[in-house]
Design an enzyme around this catalytic site. Sequence first.
Site, PDB file in Angstrom:
ATOM      1  N   LEU B 249       1.088  29.356  -2.709  1.00  0.00           N
ATOM      2  CA  LEU B 249       2.356  29.437  -3.438  1.00  0.00           C
ATOM      3  C   LEU B 249       3.035  30.807  -3.274  1.00  0.00           C
ATOM      4  CD1 LEU B 249       4.017  27.747  -5.524  1.00  0.00           C
ATOM      5  CD2 LEU B 249       2.964  29.201  -7.253  1.00  0.00           C
ATOM      6  N   ASP B 250       4.302  30.790  -2.881  1.00  0.00           N
ATOM      7  CA  ASP B 250       5.109  32.013  -2.751  1.00  0.00           C
ATOM      8  C   ASP B 250       4.544  33.011  -1.747  1.00  0.00           C
ATOM      9  OD1 ASP B 250       6.605  30.864  -4.755  1.00  0.00           O
ATOM     10  OD2 ASP B 250       5.820  32.116  -6.351  1.00  0.00           O
TER      11      ASP B 250
END
Lengths: 306, 306, 306, 306
Positions: B249-250
């Site tokens: 994530l990210d």
Amino acid sequence: MTTEPAASRTATPASPQNHALSENHASLIVQGEDRTGIVAAVSAVLSGHGANIVSLDQYSDDPQGGAFYQRTVFSLANLKAVLPTIERDLETELAEGFDLGFTLRDMSVPKRVAVFASREDHCLLDLLWRHRRGQLPVTISMVVSNHTDTADEVRAFGVPFVHVPTGEMGKAAAEAEHLRLLRGNVDFVVLARYMRILSGDFIASLGVPIINIHHSFLPAFIGAAPYAKAKERGVKLVGATAHYVTEDLDEGPIIEQDVVRVTHADTVVDIRRRGADVERTVLSRAVRWHSEDRVIRTDNSTIVFA
Amino acid sequence: MTTEPAASRTATPASPQNHALSENHASLIVQGEDRTGIVAAVSAVLSGHGANIVSLDQYSDDPQGGAFYQRTVFSLANLKAVLPTIERDLETELAEGFDLGFTLRDMSVPKRVAVFASREDHCLLDLLWRHRRGQLPVTISMVVSNHTDTADEVRAFGVPFVHVPTGEMGKAAAEAEHLRLLRGNVDFVVLARYMRILSGDFIASLGVPIINIHHSFLPAFIGAAPYAKAKERGVKLVGATAHYVTEDLDEGPIIEQDVVRVTHADTVVDIRRRGADVERTVLSRAVRWHSEDRVIRTDNSTIVFA
Amino acid sequence: MTTEPAASRTATPASPQNHALSENHASLIVQGEDRTGIVAAVSAVLSGHGANIVSLDQYSDDPQGGAFYQRTVFSLANLKAVLPTIERDLETELAEGFDLGFTLRDMSVPKRVAVFASREDHCLLDLLWRHRRGQLPVTISMVVSNHTDTADEVRAFGVPFVHVPTGEMGKAAAEAEHLRLLRGNVDFVVLARYMRILSGDFIASLGVPIINIHHSFLPAFIGAAPYAKAKERGVKLVGATAHYVTEDLDEGPIIEQDVVRVTHADTVVDIRRRGADVERTVLSRAVRWHSEDRVIRTDNSTIVFA
Amino acid sequence: MTTEPAASRTATPASPQNHALSENHASLIVQGEDRTGIVAAVSAVLSGHGANIVSLDQYSDDPQGGAFYQRTVFSLANLKAVLPTIERDLETELAEGFDLGFTLRDMSVPKRVAVFASREDHCLLDLLWRHRRGQLPVTISMVVSNHTDTADEVRAFGVPFVHVPTGEMGKAAAEAEHLRLLRGNVDFVVLARYMRILSGDFIASLGVPIINIHHSFLPAFIGAAPYAKAKERGVKLVGATAHYVTEDLDEGPIIEQDVVRVTHADTVVDIRRRGADVERTVLSRAVRWHSEDRVIRTDNSTIVFA
């Protein structure tokens, strides 16, 4: 994609309450010759009525006898009832005591604006979309255009669209029609890439501020086709300028400007595309600031308490 | 308001031909281990077929045996007929001669994209509007959302809107539905403020690039509510990051970033508003560059020939 | 304050090797009418000599018969020995085969520059400081000034300072002295806020490029006192422009520009201070790019492969 | 090169009077719980003494009972004589009447600062140069360094240079020496790329504000080698952060930040060079604002009336 799946169920991101100023807030603009004690006099009147100063910006262009400008936003529980009394007291204190001009406005009543456009839709749509999103504290009374291209889009936002075909009607008839539509109905006008020149008579007759977006970094590239001229001159940045309209084309007081980088590889079409992004950003800032009484016009410039 | 009243009658500013690349243009991406003679070999193949090189960008991360990246756009009168032969010749010269990978693409065929959104409409509408304006050389095959808020707006642009209520269906069923809709139909996916996390399985099964816009200057403020965190930390700039989605994530390769100035006086709502402007700008750049084969993905970063 | 106390003992941050280009690197600029096969011809010559292309930038202002510009940097083990042969081969291939002009330069030999200044020291010191820091691959042969204010400072950098008192000598005698100092000794000249106008005759006689920094965003505020004019006009940004000097004052090809935000509250002194920061930044970029053969001059503009 | 040859004879551009604030000006910072009437009370005291308010900035983080911050600059003919009386009246009105804290300062007395540096000279020299140019209203009492590299340069500006070899002395002895040098002699300290970590004890014992420049956009890339980490992460912008030093490394209240664009083609050396330009700009802004009492520290952030 974020880590907050639950958020989307409850959040109301497009709520029209983005701008904090509303119920029971008023703005006060004071301007005139600078003298000792103005800030004290203003704040004494306000605190005398129990008003709470929410924000205060002050500027003197020369502490020794220059011009004085002050923007004050205050809140008060029963504002509407007390406003006339405050106005009378300010009249006594400021106008008589200091020979200052002032404007007092109930901020819960949004300013009414007409937006003029031609065929280009980027500035127009950006204003309509920001308004819907709650970012522009105005009432958009109508959109006026010399073309019909944007009619459906404008009406989809629930805003009246009025076609005034200046080409067919002739300039004089068109301006008469504009006056008929606008007078008494709007507090200011925004030219969102409106491709017609307004006459000095029209500007004078209308009697409300007109904000224009010019597609260059003024005073560079005054007049027509600024992006083509910018390409020809080989500049490395192009810009946009929002200004109040005066009789002198592209010469009115500047409210806001910004620029974007271009390179030799950008064609005029590329430059126009990059410029359009700056135009809509700059215009929306200017309209927002004007709506919130953040812009004070001086002879040939502006004081912006942004 | 400008000096060119006549212009508005004939100009077609919203023409969909803003992006110059189209008929008879192809892009060629070459990457692999740097060695002497690659540029010569590529250009010899192209000029051998009478192709004209329109633009060429080249980058080696280390001239002594590092990685080599090249983007070439060329034009050729009867491109479609000759492309298979060029591909075969490049295969011989590059893949066999230099052990390089390459991708050849007919630029007259726009990439097909699906846009995912939730309730926030600023990134979604900006992409739709830029596409209509001719600034994004893609086909928007569909918009997929876990909410119905934007349905009317999307359909007004003539783009199919598909509601996949992930909350009701559950994540597994929703992702199965997403795969059913997307597989074979799109060349990449854009998450335009889509507020759900995609599973690693889904990303792997989909098999096409996914571009996300994250509302912070990564790696600062990873995860949820970045603007609130930014306010709390007292930063003076907030930003947005467009990146390829990976299982982490990210953490995926960054395509583009930008920032905007904020002050102590900005509330979280103000910051969100300023941030939204950056988000849509950054995402549109990333989508445009991806559409034009300007982004080459490396392990954890990108080469962007903007 | 950082977490790396040990680093400071071994690091040599002010090393003069910051710019990667040096030993065994050459730059090649090619320009002329665009035709099929130029890139292939150039790269064939280079790879024929075993040269490795380190970077290649190419631009055509119109793929259909426009102008072609290419900058190539290549490395080769025994560059100095082979360069004459490469030049001869390029002569055959490019000049004869394609009617193209080209410039080939050994990048291990820094260009020699004279810097002209008056009393303001910000641009001058910034160049001297960047040079010492290893960020400008040039030899600063001398500083020439019509004042003595900066003499000590310049000499502290180990650079010769020559005082040519134009006011006392008269313009003709001063320019004769300038020519005597410069001819044969420098490859280009930088006017670092030099407050005298050069005559057309001097520019022609000197015969090497002259780079000037103008303290406005050209073409806005051409001529004297641009910051005062900017204040008067009420602009919201001020800028600086680095350009090649031609006989037409402030009209030469622009190399680089940048701007900085100002407000109504900035006095002319404040604006000058903010502007000075932009001036030194813009000038140093222009000088750096010129030193690295990144700027190609066209009629009235520049191609900058930055 | 400009049109104003005469100007250079009379202008004194490097005059140390660039900052307008000086003789007979005082700054007043007020902070505490927001209540109705604070602005009126402050301005009544000032106008009661005949003081003229030159500028007034006010901010409430929540109009309903939040925190109140106000910066006022005022002028008064015989300021020094009257200041004690004003202070006593403010004590009565603000501290007793409203339970507010305030700081009153005679702006004609510049704050005294010590600058700490290691080997990197860009931030240090920029401060020295801006000070000489009259852009920083401080007295630079001394430069302290754990290296001798910058000694000559510092002394050429007429500023004492003190070498405290922390490596040889050990941290405890060095900090004792620092305290001996600083206590009573300076009003604040600037770490201009000082590469040693200060202990919590030292910070507490020193008892004056310490401003540090960190070479990243905090909170991204906390800790050592931020530019190398930025390259590795593939970010498209790098930045710098000026903040007050607290015991928590890189976590103190942020005063100012800025960023600059980088690309895949920039090496770590290039990024360091670009970053250095941002560092010196950001640090000089922070020091200037602190010197002019424009920064109010809150728990973990700052109010900056820039």
